[in-house]
Design a protein around this motif. Sequence first.
Motif, PDB file in Angstrom:
ATOM      1  N   ASN A   1       0.904  -1.199  -0.067  1.00 22.12           N
ATOM      2  CA  ASN A   1      -0.219   0.014   0.129  1.00 22.12           C
ATOM      3  C   ASN A   1       0.830   1.153   0.020  1.00 22.12           C
ATOM      4  O   ASN A   1       1.595   1.702   1.044  1.00 22.12           O
ATOM      5  CB  ASN A   1      -0.992   0.049   1.162  1.00 22.12           C
ATOM      6  CG  ASN A   1      -2.161  -0.766   1.003  1.00 22.12           C
ATOM      7  OD1 ASN A   1      -2.245  -1.616  -0.053  1.00 22.12           O
ATOM      8  ND2 ASN A   1      -2.894  -1.051   1.926  1.00 22.12           N
TER       9      ASN A   1
ATOM     10  N   SER B   1      -3.995   9.485   0.432  1.00 22.37           N
ATOM     11  CA  SER B   1      -4.617   7.977   0.451  1.00 22.37           C
ATOM     12  C   SER B   1      -3.362   6.762   0.436  1.00 22.37           C
ATOM     13  O   SER B   1      -2.308   7.523  -0.040  1.00 22.37           O
ATOM     14  CB  SER B   1      -5.750   7.897  -0.621  1.00 22.37           C
ATOM     15  OG  SER B   1      -5.251   8.018  -1.878  1.00 22.37           O
ATOM     16  N   TYR B   2      -4.085   5.800   0.358  1.00 24.96           N
ATOM     17  CA  TYR B   2      -2.947   4.741   0.174  1.00 24.96           C
ATOM     18  C   TYR B   2      -3.472   4.030  -1.131  1.00 24.96           C
ATOM     19  O   TYR B   2      -4.439   3.660  -1.121  1.00 24.96           O
ATOM     20  CB  TYR B   2      -2.893   3.976   1.337  1.00 24.96           C
ATOM     21  CG  TYR B   2      -1.811   4.325   2.355  1.00 24.96           C
ATOM     22  CD1 TYR B   2      -2.322   5.336   3.490  1.00 24.96           C
ATOM     23  CD2 TYR B   2      -0.471   4.240   2.578  1.00 24.96           C
ATOM     24  CE1 TYR B   2      -1.828   5.858   4.226  1.00 24.96           C
ATOM     25  CE2 TYR B   2       0.247   4.882   3.509  1.00 24.96           C
ATOM     26  CZ  TYR B   2      -0.388   5.565   4.465  1.00 24.96           C
ATOM     27  OH  TYR B   2       0.281   6.366   5.298  1.00 24.96           O
ATOM     28  N   ILE B   3      -2.458   3.762  -1.779  1.00 20.51           N
ATOM     29  CA  ILE B   3      -2.755   2.756  -3.288  1.00 20.51           C
ATOM     30  C   ILE B   3      -2.468   1.462  -3.164  1.00 20.51           C
ATOM     31  O   ILE B   3      -1.129   1.381  -3.019  1.00 20.51           O
ATOM     32  CB  ILE B   3      -2.338   3.664  -4.287  1.00 20.51           C
ATOM     33  CG1 ILE B   3      -2.593   5.146  -4.572  1.00 20.51           C
ATOM     34  CG2 ILE B   3      -2.521   2.870  -5.573  1.00 20.51           C
ATOM     35  CD1 ILE B   3      -4.148   5.393  -4.509  1.00 20.51           C
TER      36      ILE B   3
END
Lengths: 113, 113
Positions: B91, B98-100
């Motif tokens: 992540n 945000s975290y991808i």
Amino acid sequence: DAGVIQSPRHEVTEMGQEVTLRCKPISGHNSLFWYRQTMMRGLELLIYFNNNVPIDDSGMPEDRFSAKMPNASFSTLKIQPSEPRDSAVYFCASSRGFNQPQHFGDGTRLSIL
Amino acid sequence: RKEVEQDPGPFNVPEGATVAFNCTYSNSASQSFFWYRQDCRKEPKLLMSVYSSGNEDGRFTAQLNRASQYISLLIRDSKLSDSATYLCVVNIHASGGSYIPTFGRGTSLIVHP
């Protein structure tokens, strides 16, 4: 328990047609992810939702792609108009929370002629 | 430089061998790490989460090295059924906060008799 359910399993259509892929996440999961997998690019995140709200759609290739999640148990990924380069396997996945392990559906194998 | 990198292999090992894969990531703010396995023409399936202190599940051991920014997967006593592609997921912290979830391209393992 039912896993992530995707439909259709296979889709073959001509370029220019609208394609709609569907996903039912695991009940109780509040994060939903759409991926595309090709030999050339591997598994790419297209968009993800948290509590039905799109959080990041930076992976959506272009305006021809759109995704919706009208409620906690259903999401769609739409391609309009479709092009041959959209041919790929499209996976939907869900998880209990964003940082939790994801569970994948069987995928939709899409071929655009 | 790709955000998550794996040696594509293939790693060709005899039954009973011990084999290890690494997965490097570029963003030090990354969190939540996982290993998945994917069989040919199937969906990715969670193999194990990776915890900071390292964790073991039967013949599989996962480790995280934050200082060097990599995770590893060790498989002991390889079985023919371990033949698959192993994908790491990280992540990655994105600019918007945000975290991808970002998948590596996968490492192919072939276990032969």
